[in-house]
Design a protein around this motif. Structure first.
Motif, mmCIF file in Angstrom:
data_model
loop_
_atom_site.group_PDB
_atom_site.id
_atom_site.type_symbol
_atom_site.label_atom_id
_atom_site.label_comp_id
_atom_site.label_asym_id
_atom_site.label_seq_id
_atom_site.Cartn_x
_atom_site.Cartn_y
_atom_site.Cartn_z
ATOM 1 N N ASP A 207 0.861 -1.188 0.000
ATOM 2 C CA ASP A 207 0.000 0.000 0.000
ATOM 3 C C ASP A 207 0.892 1.230 0.000
ATOM 4 O O ASP A 207 1.827 1.339 0.783
ATOM 5 N N GLY A 208 0.621 2.132 -0.937
ATOM 6 C CA GLY A 208 1.444 3.337 -1.035
ATOM 7 C C GLY A 208 2.899 2.967 -1.240
ATOM 8 O O GLY A 208 3.239 2.207 -2.154
ATOM 9 N N SER A 209 3.769 3.478 -0.381
ATOM 10 C CA SER A 209 5.200 3.163 -0.505
ATOM 11 C C SER A 209 5.654 2.227 0.609
ATOM 12 O O SER A 209 6.791 2.298 1.076
ATOM 13 N N SER A 210 4.778 1.323 1.036
ATOM 14 C CA SER A 210 5.187 0.364 2.068
ATOM 15 C C SER A 210 4.708 -1.040 1.745
ATOM 16 O O SER A 210 3.678 -1.230 1.088
ATOM 17 N N VAL A 211 5.505 -2.018 2.210
ATOM 18 C CA VAL A 211 5.111 -3.425 2.165
ATOM 19 C C VAL A 211 4.926 -3.865 3.608
ATOM 20 O O VAL A 211 5.781 -3.605 4.459
ATOM 21 N N LYS A 212 3.808 -4.506 3.886
ATOM 22 C CA LYS A 212 3.505 -4.931 5.254
ATOM 23 C C LYS A 212 3.281 -6.442 5.290
ATOM 24 O O LYS A 212 2.781 -7.041 4.341
ATOM 25 N N PHE A 213 3.677 -7.025 6.421
ATOM 26 C CA PHE A 213 3.458 -8.451 6.662
ATOM 27 C C PHE A 213 2.602 -8.593 7.908
ATOM 28 O O PHE A 213 2.913 -8.026 8.952
ATOM 29 N N TRP A 214 1.530 -9.360 7.779
ATOM 30 C CA TRP A 214 0.565 -9.527 8.863
ATOM 31 C C TRP A 214 0.506 -10.996 9.255
ATOM 32 O O TRP A 214 0.679 -11.878 8.424
ATOM 33 N N GLY A 220 -2.153 -9.580 13.651
ATOM 34 C CA GLY A 220 -1.271 -8.487 14.068
ATOM 35 C C GLY A 220 -0.304 -8.112 12.960
ATOM 36 O O GLY A 220 0.018 -8.933 12.083
ATOM 37 N N LEU A 221 0.160 -6.861 12.985
ATOM 38 C CA LEU A 221 1.172 -6.411 12.030
ATOM 39 C C LEU A 221 2.531 -6.940 12.468
ATOM 40 O O LEU A 221 2.998 -6.657 13.572
ATOM 41 N N VAL A 222 3.164 -7.731 11.621
ATOM 42 C CA VAL A 222 4.461 -8.343 11.955
ATOM 43 C C VAL A 222 5.610 -7.409 11.582
ATOM 44 O O VAL A 222 6.559 -7.231 12.348
ATOM 45 N N ARG A 223 5.508 -6.771 10.413
ATOM 46 C CA ARG A 223 6.632 -5.954 9.936
ATOM 47 C C ARG A 223 6.146 -4.987 8.866
ATOM 48 O O ARG A 223 5.301 -5.323 8.045
ATOM 49 N N THR A 224 6.690 -3.774 8.910
ATOM 50 C CA THR A 224 6.459 -2.797 7.843
ATOM 51 C C THR A 224 7.796 -2.434 7.232
ATOM 52 O O THR A 224 8.760 -2.154 7.959
ATOM 53 N N CYS A 225 7.878 -2.444 5.925
ATOM 54 C CA CYS A 225 9.105 -2.062 5.232
ATOM 55 C C CYS A 225 8.792 -0.899 4.301
ATOM 56 O O CYS A 225 7.941 -1.012 3.406
ATOM 57 N N ASP A 226 9.471 0.226 4.531
ATOM 58 C CA ASP A 226 9.279 1.391 3.672
ATOM 59 C C ASP A 226 10.058 1.212 2.380
ATOM 60 O O ASP A 226 11.220 0.805 2.391
ATOM 61 N N MET A 227 9.406 1.521 1.277
ATOM 62 C CA MET A 227 9.982 1.345 -0.045
ATOM 63 C C MET A 227 10.416 2.690 -0.631
ATOM 64 O O MET A 227 9.907 3.736 -0.244
ATOM 65 N N PRO A 228 11.344 2.662 -1.593
ATOM 66 C CA PRO A 228 11.841 3.915 -2.179
ATOM 67 C C PRO A 228 10.873 4.571 -3.162
ATOM 68 O O PRO A 228 11.139 5.667 -3.644
ATOM 69 N N SER A 260 15.743 -8.291 7.872
ATOM 70 C CA SER A 260 16.407 -6.996 8.074
ATOM 71 C C SER A 260 15.774 -5.874 7.248
ATOM 72 O O SER A 260 15.976 -4.693 7.546
ATOM 73 N N GLY A 261 15.036 -6.239 6.205
ATOM 74 C CA GLY A 261 14.499 -5.238 5.301
ATOM 75 C C GLY A 261 15.531 -4.683 4.334
ATOM 76 O O GLY A 261 15.241 -3.790 3.543
ATOM 77 N N GLU A 262 16.737 -5.232 4.372
ATOM 78 C CA GLU A 262 17.825 -4.741 3.524
ATOM 79 C C GLU A 262 17.614 -5.170 2.073
ATOM 80 O O GLU A 262 17.203 -6.298 1.785
ATOM 81 N N GLU A 263 17.912 -4.275 1.152
ATOM 82 C CA GLU A 263 17.787 -4.592 -0.267
ATOM 83 C C GLU A 263 18.933 -5.496 -0.697
ATOM 84 O O GLU A 263 20.101 -5.180 -0.506
ATOM 85 N N ILE A 264 18.591 -6.631 -1.295
ATOM 86 C CA ILE A 264 19.593 -7.598 -1.754
ATOM 87 C C ILE A 264 19.942 -7.354 -3.216
ATOM 88 O O ILE A 264 21.087 -7.486 -3.633
ATOM 89 N N ALA A 265 18.939 -7.026 -3.998
ATOM 90 C CA ALA A 265 19.161 -6.836 -5.441
ATOM 91 C C ALA A 265 18.131 -5.871 -5.987
ATOM 92 O O ALA A 265 17.035 -5.727 -5.445
ATOM 93 N N CYS A 266 18.512 -5.209 -7.076
ATOM 94 C CA CYS A 266 17.607 -4.296 -7.776
ATOM 95 C C CYS A 266 17.667 -4.639 -9.263
ATOM 96 O O CYS A 266 18.713 -4.476 -9.892
ATOM 97 N N ASN A 267 16.572 -5.148 -9.785
ATOM 98 C CA ASN A 267 16.546 -5.618 -11.168
ATOM 99 C C ASN A 267 15.903 -4.591 -12.085
ATOM 100 O O ASN A 267 14.762 -4.196 -11.891
#
Length: 349
Positions: A207-214, A220-228, A260-267
């Protein structure tokens, strides 16, 4: 940075003449696994999920196709369209088995896990459940959606339905028996992609600029990752759950570490916004569909030393032989060299 260099050049799948707006992988079947794509060109396409090779095109819709799916055994396909219909197809022959008429655009469709039911939703704000054993019977209708339906999914062994809306935030979870909303997962922006993980533990949303895991069981919300950038779609790696992918308006498909939410690769490779991303059932590869009309299949970096990764992004143990694929597609009666240019432009709603 070494991992980025290991990523293979993607397999590029041509064939659609308009933007690709939805992708769906089947589970692994005795004949391998399969990928179906929905496009605004009105013609869903079936492919070998491992190689990306074209198998057939489902002909019959008269408007943009917004959603597509395969049943558990990849024997039937379904699609939802701007022509106010959802269609059920024989995935072995390409024949149309049934057309379920609606009163407005169908944006989403999903087979139940037991494959006996088809769920649809769209601009009418009504969830419909069709009994595929009695396709002519009137569907069950759940009609309290607060907005136009964008995505649908089944969870909890077909006891719960998930839906999101085009114009308002949040994911609604419906109890199938009562037809009532039992939980709402709150988001600020409309949820454009909602996926239930293969093991049933997580719901992944964009949603918007975030990916969420529930948590799919306790909500419950497990994790939110903000995207570029604004992302339209996200998918969790199904086998280990340790990576996820996201794609959106900047045309790139990013691979992240789940913990970690760290970017591994950008294709990079698409020439238009990315509308859909999905992991293959074994996690060896993932597919992206774009405004540019192409599907690209990317190899996932493998951390398993004991697992041989083929050049085409598949793991050896789900290698599909030519004979198996031939057995699957033998008799698919649709013409590959149809003249797309002569087709009427699909309704783009």
């Amino acid at each position: 940075m070494d991992q980025k260099r290991k990523l293979a050049v993607p397999l590029v799948c041509h064939g659609h003449s308009r933007p690709v707006v939805d992708l769906f992988y089947s589970p692994v079947t005795p004949d391998g696994f399969f990928l179906i794509s929905a496009s605004k060109d009105s013609s869903p396409m079936l492919r070998n999920g491992e190689t990306g090779d074209w198998i057939g095109t489902f002909e019959g819709h008269k408007g943009a196709v917004w959603s597509c799916c395969l049943d558990t055994n990849a024997l039937r396909a379904a699609s939802g369209s701007a022509d106010f219909s959802a269609k059920l197809w024989d995935a072995l022959t390409g024949d149309e088995l049934h057309s379920f008429e609606h009163k407005h655009i169908v944006r989403a469709c999903a087979f139940s896990v037991d494959t006996h039911m088809l769920l649809t939703g769209g601009v009418e704000k009504v969830l419909r459940i069709f009994d595929l054993n009695r396709p002519d019977a009137p569907p069950r209708e759940v009609d309290n959606s607060p907005g136009s339906i964008r995505t649908v999914a089944w969870l909890h062994s077909d006891q719960t339905i998930l839906s999101s809306c085009t114009d308002i935030g949040g994911v609604r979870l419906w109890d199938v028996r009562s037809g009532k909303i039992v939980q709402t997962l709150e988001t600020k922006s409309p949820v454009t992609s909602a996926e239930v993980s293969q093991d049933g533990r997580y719901i992944t949303t964009a949603d918007g600029s975030s990916v969420k895991f529930w948590d799919a069981n306790h909500f419950g919300l497990v994790r939110t990752c903000d995207m570029p950038c604004n992302v339209e779609s996200a998918s969790l790696e199904p086998k280990h759950g340790n990576k996820f992918i996201a794609g959106g308006e900047d045309m790139w498909i990013r691979l992240f570490d789940f913990h970690s939410g760290e970017e591994i690769a950008c294709n990079k490779g698409h020439h238009g916004p990315v509308h859909c991303v999905r992991f293959s059932p074994g996690g060896e590869s993932y597919a992206s569909g774009s405004e540019d009309g192409t599907i690209r299949i990317w190899q996932t970096v493998s951390h398993d030393d004991g697992e041989a990764v083929q050049a085409n992004g598949s793991s050896a143990k789900v290698k599909v032989t030519v004979d198996e694929v031939t057995r699957k597609i033998d008799g698919f009666n649709l013409s590959k060299d149809k003249k797309i240019d002569e087709k009427e432009e699909a309704t783009d709603l």
